[in-house]
Enzyme design. Structure first.
Site, PDB file in Angstrom:
ATOM      1  N   GLU A   1      -3.899   1.436  -7.282  1.00 28.78           N
ATOM      2  CA  GLU A   1      -4.211   2.707  -6.676  1.00 28.78           C
ATOM      3  C   GLU A   1      -3.347   4.012  -6.864  1.00 28.78           C
ATOM      4  OE1 GLU A   1      -6.539   1.005  -3.015  1.00 28.78           O
ATOM      5  OE2 GLU A   1      -4.519   1.339  -2.663  1.00 28.78           O
TER       6      GLU A   1
ATOM      7  N   HIS B   1       0.859  -1.148  -0.230  1.00 29.15           N
ATOM      8  CA  HIS B   1       0.022  -0.048  -0.001  1.00 29.15           C
ATOM      9  C   HIS B   1       0.812   1.210   0.000  1.00 29.15           C
ATOM     10  CE1 HIS B   1      -2.721   3.087   1.230  1.00 29.15           C
ATOM     11  NE2 HIS B   1      -3.606   2.380   0.747  1.00 29.15           N
TER      12      HIS B   1
HETATM   13  C1  PEP Z   1      -6.631   3.046  -0.049  1.00 26.00           C
HETATM   14  O1  PEP Z   1      -5.918   3.855   0.544  1.00 26.00           O
HETATM   15  O2  PEP Z   1      -6.405   2.098  -0.471  1.00 26.00           O
HETATM   16  C2  PEP Z   1      -7.909   3.813  -0.401  1.00 26.00           C
HETATM   17  C3  PEP Z   1      -8.390   3.305  -1.541  1.00 26.00           C
HETATM   18  O3  PEP Z   1      -8.224   4.853   0.227  1.00 26.00           O
HETATM   19  P1  PEP Z   1      -9.643   5.797  -0.036  1.00 26.00           P
HETATM   20  O4  PEP Z   1     -10.539   5.217  -0.602  1.00 26.00           O
HETATM   21  O5  PEP Z   1     -10.091   6.368   1.397  1.00 26.00           O
HETATM   22  O6  PEP Z   1      -8.806   6.957  -0.990  1.00 26.00           O
END
Ligand code: PEP
Length: 259
Positions: free
Chosen positions: A168, A96
């Site tokens: 992400e 992450h």
């Molecule tokens: C994350 O931190 O992996 C994430 C998806 O957070 P958010 O949906 O709050 O942006």
């Protein structure tokens, strides 16, 4: 439509009691969902055992937020694949952006973690994504390719069946995040798919690629309609169970219509 993976990482949130209440309510309506609908939660380590007990034998997949690669040893503050395996954890989130940013997690260590998870029968959920600066300099595809190639180095096509990937983009995550445009997601997911196929052949075609980063009530269905988005990894918008349940129910209706 293949399997859909929808899940949430609680990060450093929720006490044990809050977590137990959340999963209890979540389990109450999960059985009504189709079997190809895979839902997971990733609580903090301290809640894993009791939540495992509360969810054993149910359809809810349980994940851990991190793990060391060694079986045991002098690694203060860490938790091993053996320990997660003993609990019967289904998946482990690795890489992450917060772990990369605050704890210097790098792709070479992630490679050791991914291979250790696979050896212990735990599915690695590998997060990849570029920073805003990297996107501004136009190197986002190279960055993501490099993250994938290093962290998946040495994984066989057979083992690749265990993988889950989450794209992400760092600039889309969290309170300060800016939701990504569907075209940006579509381009990167297609790029990731090509790369997985080049690494694993046909097995690469079947690895679920989830999208995460400011997924919310307004955009979740738009994101899910993008080809090559095989699921959603949701942070803040899923921490409130009513909000998560509403998204799950709508996604389920959408998936049924598409089947
Ligand atoms: C994350 O931190 O992996 C994430 C998806 O957070 P958010 O949906 O709050 O942006």
């Amino acid at each position: 439509m293949g399997k859909l993976w929808i899940g949430t990482n609680w990060k450093m949130n929720k006490t044990l009691q809050e977590g137990l209440d959340y999963v209890k309510e979540l389990l109450a309506f999960l059985d009504a969902l189709q079997p190809q609908f895979h839902t997971f939660v990733i609580p903090p380590h301290t809640s894993l055992w009791p939540i495992r007990e509360a969810t054993r034998g149910t359809r809810l997949f349980l994940g851990a937020q991190n793990m060391h690669w060694a079986e045991a040893g002098a690694f203060t503050g860490e938790i091993s694949p053996t320990m997660l395996q003993e609990m019967g954890i289904d998946l482990v989130e690795l890489g992450h952006s917060e772990r990369r940013q605050y704890y210097n997690e790098n792709d070479y260590d992630l490679n050791k973690k991914i291979r250790a998870a696979i050896r212990h029968g735990i599915r690695p959920l590998l997060c990849v994504g570029e920073s805003l600066t990297e996107r501004q300099f136009g190197v986002e595809t190279e960055v993501v390719a490099s993250q994938l190639k290093i962290s998946l180095h040495g994984v066989s096509s057979h083992e690749a069946a265990q993988l889950l990937i989450a794209y992400e983009p760092v600039w889309a995550i969290g309170e300060a995040g800016k939701p990504a445009e569907p075209a940006q997601i579509a381009r990167m997911h297609a790029h990731i798919r090509d790369l997985l196929c080049s690494l694993f052949g046909d097995s690469g075609r079947r690895i679920p690629i989830l999208y995460g980063g400011s997924v919310n009530q307004e955009n979740f269905l738009t994101y899910l309609r993008i080809k090559e988005v095989n699921g959603l990894f949701i942070g803040r918008a899923a921490w409130d169970l009513a909000s998560f349940r509403q998204m799950l129910q709508e996604i389920h209706r959408y998936a049924l219509a598409e089947m």
